[in-house]
Design a protein around this motif. Structure first.
Motif, PDB file in Angstrom:
ATOM      1  N   LYS A   1      15.151  -5.828  -8.172  1.00 23.08           N
ATOM      2  CA  LYS A   1      16.041  -4.857  -7.532  1.00 23.08           C
ATOM      3  C   LYS A   1      16.029  -4.964  -6.000  1.00 23.08           C
ATOM      4  O   LYS A   1      16.769  -4.238  -5.330  1.00 23.08           O
ATOM      5  CB  LYS A   1      15.632  -3.443  -7.939  1.00 23.08           C
ATOM      6  N   THR A   2      15.195  -5.851  -5.469  1.00 26.24           N
ATOM      7  CA  THR A   2      15.052  -5.950  -4.010  1.00 26.24           C
ATOM      8  C   THR A   2      16.059  -6.934  -3.429  1.00 26.24           C
ATOM      9  O   THR A   2      16.224  -8.044  -3.945  1.00 26.24           O
ATOM     10  CB  THR A   2      13.621  -6.384  -3.631  1.00 26.24           C
ATOM     11  N   SER A   3      16.682  -6.562  -2.362  1.00 28.75           N
ATOM     12  CA  SER A   3      17.670  -7.437  -1.723  1.00 28.75           C
ATOM     13  C   SER A   3      16.983  -8.545  -0.928  1.00 28.75           C
ATOM     14  O   SER A   3      15.798  -8.454  -0.602  1.00 28.75           O
ATOM     15  CB  SER A   3      18.553  -6.614  -0.777  1.00 28.75           C
ATOM     16  N   LYS A   4      17.750  -9.576  -0.620  1.00 28.65           N
ATOM     17  CA  LYS A   4      17.235 -10.672   0.202  1.00 28.65           C
ATOM     18  C   LYS A   4      16.745 -10.134   1.548  1.00 28.65           C
ATOM     19  O   LYS A   4      15.684 -10.545   2.040  1.00 28.65           O
ATOM     20  CB  LYS A   4      18.340 -11.714   0.406  1.00 28.65           C
ATOM     21  N   LYS A   5      17.488  -9.217   2.111  1.00 29.46           N
ATOM     22  CA  LYS A   5      17.131  -8.645   3.411  1.00 29.46           C
ATOM     23  C   LYS A   5      15.771  -7.958   3.353  1.00 29.46           C
ATOM     24  O   LYS A   5      14.934  -8.126   4.248  1.00 29.46           O
ATOM     25  CB  LYS A   5      18.211  -7.658   3.843  1.00 29.46           C
ATOM     26  N   ASP A   6      15.522  -7.187   2.288  1.00 31.71           N
ATOM     27  CA  ASP A   6      14.247  -6.472   2.161  1.00 31.71           C
ATOM     28  C   ASP A   6      13.089  -7.422   1.875  1.00 31.71           C
ATOM     29  O   ASP A   6      11.963  -7.192   2.321  1.00 31.71           O
ATOM     30  CB  ASP A   6      14.347  -5.428   1.049  1.00 31.71           C
ATOM     31  N   ILE A   7      13.353  -8.489   1.120  1.00 35.23           N
ATOM     32  CA  ILE A   7      12.313  -9.494   0.878  1.00 35.23           C
ATOM     33  C   ILE A   7      11.888 -10.131   2.202  1.00 35.23           C
ATOM     34  O   ILE A   7      10.696 -10.277   2.485  1.00 35.23           O
ATOM     35  CB  ILE A   7      12.791 -10.570  -0.111  1.00 35.23           C
ATOM     36  N   LEU A   8      12.850 -10.479   3.026  1.00 40.11           N
ATOM     37  CA  LEU A   8      12.543 -11.093   4.326  1.00 40.11           C
ATOM     38  C   LEU A   8      11.820 -10.102   5.248  1.00 40.11           C
ATOM     39  O   LEU A   8      10.941 -10.496   6.023  1.00 40.11           O
ATOM     40  CB  LEU A   8      13.840 -11.571   4.991  1.00 40.11           C
ATOM     41  N   ALA A   9      12.188  -8.839   5.138  1.00 41.67           N
ATOM     42  CA  ALA A   9      11.590  -7.831   6.021  1.00 41.67           C
ATOM     43  C   ALA A   9      10.144  -7.516   5.641  1.00 41.67           C
ATOM     44  O   ALA A   9       9.338  -7.145   6.497  1.00 41.67           O
ATOM     45  CB  ALA A   9      12.426  -6.555   5.989  1.00 41.67           C
ATOM     46  N   ASN A  10       9.791  -7.702   4.367  1.00 39.94           N
ATOM     47  CA  ASN A  10       8.466  -7.278   3.898  1.00 39.94           C
ATOM     48  C   ASN A  10       7.516  -8.410   3.538  1.00 39.94           C
ATOM     49  O   ASN A  10       6.359  -8.149   3.184  1.00 39.94           O
ATOM     50  CB  ASN A  10       8.633  -6.355   2.684  1.00 39.94           C
ATOM     51  N   THR A  11       7.987  -9.648   3.602  1.00 39.40           N
ATOM     52  CA  THR A  11       7.127 -10.796   3.271  1.00 39.40           C
ATOM     53  C   THR A  11       7.325 -11.902   4.290  1.00 39.40           C
ATOM     54  O   THR A  11       8.185 -11.811   5.175  1.00 39.40           O
ATOM     55  CB  THR A  11       7.462 -11.344   1.867  1.00 39.40           C
ATOM     56  N   ASP A  12       6.524 -12.958   4.152  1.00 39.59           N
ATOM     57  CA  ASP A  12       6.683 -14.114   5.033  1.00 39.59           C
ATOM     58  C   ASP A  12       7.449 -15.244   4.342  1.00 39.59           C
ATOM     59  O   ASP A  12       7.395 -16.392   4.764  1.00 39.59           O
ATOM     60  CB  ASP A  12       5.306 -14.615   5.503  1.00 39.59           C
ATOM     61  N   LEU A  13       8.155 -14.912   3.253  1.00 45.12           N
ATOM     62  CA  LEU A  13       8.947 -15.929   2.561  1.00 45.12           C
ATOM     63  C   LEU A  13      10.113 -16.377   3.445  1.00 45.12           C
ATOM     64  O   LEU A  13      10.660 -15.589   4.218  1.00 45.12           O
ATOM     65  CB  LEU A  13       9.490 -15.387   1.236  1.00 45.12           C
TER      66      LEU A  13
END
Length: 249
Positions: free
Chosen positions: A213-225
């Motif tokens: 359910k997590t957007s690409k934007k939130d993944i980038l904001a919360n991880t170092d991926l």
């Protein structure tokens, strides 16, 4: 009535010997003001020394039981009968019946130093229809022994609680490790996602359902991926065509 030189007068060596069997317990003993006023001063001095030597705090409060111990996060209440009156047992048993409905962990410690007192206790126990073990009655021959029993009971209940908590935490940690390992195996099956990425996602987002359910934007904001990996995750869970298409590593 105790006199000087009776069992109420304990030497320092006797106290230390008793404490040696209790381990490194610590807690709080709350004593009823009314009960304290009825006891021999020598017994109160013994109790104070016993508790102080064993790192217990002693507080005097107006409470229904004679004593309440808190040890290891467990509260245990006690009725402590130091002078068994064979002619006045009704008040003892009626009080016990009342208190057992108020305290889940209640013990009755009775000082029975003569055969007459022991016989009186046995007759009264059945006469007043006490349910075996509810509460538990502990018979002792002198008050000092009785208090030592009380501390040991409170200490053992606290230790059991701590062991249960430790066992539960151990089981939860084991389950957490197993859940983490399963999460890592599942996430690393996604193309281009390695173990470091999976652990990062677990710490930051926490579950497969949450990642889906997590957007690409939130993944980038919360991880170092990287942006590419975030895009892969996003498409993997949200784009059916990407999910079912062949993957080449």
């Amino acid at each position: 009535m105790a006199t000087t030189g009776s069992s109420y007068s304990a030497s320092t060596d006797q106290v230390r010997s008793s404490l040696a069997n209790l381990g490194n317990a610590a807690g709080v003993c709350i004593m009823s003001n009314a009960w304290k006023d009825e006891q021999e001063p020598s017994l109160i001095r013994f109790i104070s020394a016993f508790l102080s030597s064993n790192s217990f705090r002693l507080n005097f409060v107006s409470i229904s039981p004679d004593l309440i111990f808190n040890c290891g996060g467990v509260s245990v209440a006690f009725v402590f009968v130091t002078k068994w009156d064979c002619c006045n047992v009704a008040s003892i048993f009626s009080r016990v019946k009342r208190l057992k409905g108020q305290f889940a962990r209640l013990y009755v410690v009775a000082t029975l130093s003569t055969k007459e007192q022991s016989d009186s206790f046995v007759r009264s126990y059945f006469q007043y229809e006490m349910e075996f073990g509810k509460p538990a009655f502990v018979q002792v021959t002198d008050a000092e022994m009785g208090f030592e029993k009380i501390v040991k009971i409170a200490h053992s209940r606290g230790v059991c609680k701590q062991q249960k908590v430790a066992s539960k935490l151990k089981a939860e940690r084991k389950r957490s490790v197993q859940d983490t390992n399963m999460f890592v195996r599942l996430v690393t099956s996604i193309p281009n996602i390695n173990k470091h990425d999976a652990n990062t996602l677990y710490q930051a987002i926490g579950s497969i359902e949450a990642i889906a359910k997590t957007s690409k934007k939130d993944i980038l904001a919360n991880t170092d991926l990287s942006s590419e990996k975030a895009e892969t995750l996003n498409r993997f869970f949200q784009d059916p065509e990407f999910y079912f298409s062949p993957k080449f590593n």
